[in-house]
Design an enzyme around this catalytic site. Sequence first.
Site, mmCIF file in Angstrom:
data_model
loop_
_atom_site.group_PDB
_atom_site.id
_atom_site.type_symbol
_atom_site.label_atom_id
_atom_site.label_comp_id
_atom_site.label_asym_id
_atom_site.label_seq_id
_atom_site.Cartn_x
_atom_site.Cartn_y
_atom_site.Cartn_z
ATOM 1 C CB SER A 126 44.483 11.415 14.265
ATOM 2 O OG SER A 126 45.196 10.875 14.209
ATOM 3 C CE1 TYR A 151 47.678 16.526 12.507
ATOM 4 C CE2 TYR A 151 48.700 14.665 13.444
ATOM 5 C CZ TYR A 151 47.315 15.006 12.648
ATOM 6 O OH TYR A 151 46.419 13.871 11.881
ATOM 7 C CE LYS A 155 44.483 16.368 14.510
ATOM 8 N NZ LYS A 155 43.182 17.584 13.679
#
Length: 341
Positions: A126, A151, A155
Amino acid sequence: MQRGVLVTGGAGYIGSHTTVELIKAGFEVVIVDNFSNSDISSLDGIERITGVRPTFVEADCCDKEALRRVFEAHDFQSVIHFAAYKAVGESVAEPMKYYRNNLLSFMNIVELMQEYKRPNIVFSSSATVYGDAETLPVTEQTPRKPATSPYGNTKQMAEDILRDVTAACEGIVGIALRYFNPIGAHPTANIGELPRGVPNNLVPYITQTAAGVRECLSIFGDDYDTPDGSCQRDFIDIVDLARAHVVAIERMLAGKNRARYEIFNVGTGHPVSVFELVNGFEAANNLKLNVRIAARREGDVPAVWADTTHANNELGWRAERALDDTLRAAWAWERKVRGIE
Ligand code: UDP
């Protein structure tokens, strides 16, 4: 089988669109999904579009033995790993849920790929890894910023795991695709995003406001140091994004990768502000939204967009869909979901 692909999270938003593009490119897809944030109806949508119903296994990628049975039963060379939680705010409130799910599922996949000698993986990363970047647009060499949410951290950690595993293990080749802001739906309106509860993301909130499900769209901040005061993002059509996965797999199968671990930005290369997006949606669909200006949302960066030169040159891929077509597809999908004529 050379053209077999395991797609984890294949019933989800990005996974379902990617499955369609894979099937169209002649791949045989096996989907593993536990429907934690997706619906079985997306398999019907995939079948309506392609005429093919992909092989489907209902399983949680954190369940290694269930996943092992998939590796035993199916002979794919490549894996695309989408299965993950993705709500930034929820990850702050429930960090262990995110670390456990997103990292364990990824580690299970990588370990089984090593054990069963399946060489190729595409990982869903991302643009969040760039944080509030010093220079724009961001290239793949732009330094990552410390993650501001669990989150985002999952990643970054998964990228690092993939970098280390591909360095240590000759049999594994990996590509991390750093997605910018995927929006829209399949132009046939057979598949699209199905957010549960109140949407976090801008375009689902817009379409639900247009459908009357939400009363009013809040614009989070109009006092940023940007051309019109609202945040700028790189909104990329979901079908364009899906196609990037197909070319990434083709690249690895053809042995054209230049290193065993590569990273590509997947965006349009153009910034669009929140105001521009809202106005664009209204114009493309000939309607008016109920909009109000609200306070800034915590954690939002003022602006981020991609330099896509690396993907353009190396993958031979670029975003093609026009923004107003994307915004028409988003509204067509919402209307279909809501039964609006
Ligand atoms: N945004 C907004 N109202 C909403 C949802 C999002 O103004 O209801 C803004 C948000 O502040 C950000 C942009 O839209 O500037 C994109 O947000 P989104 O959550 O879609 O993606 P992000 O860039 O945060 O991953």
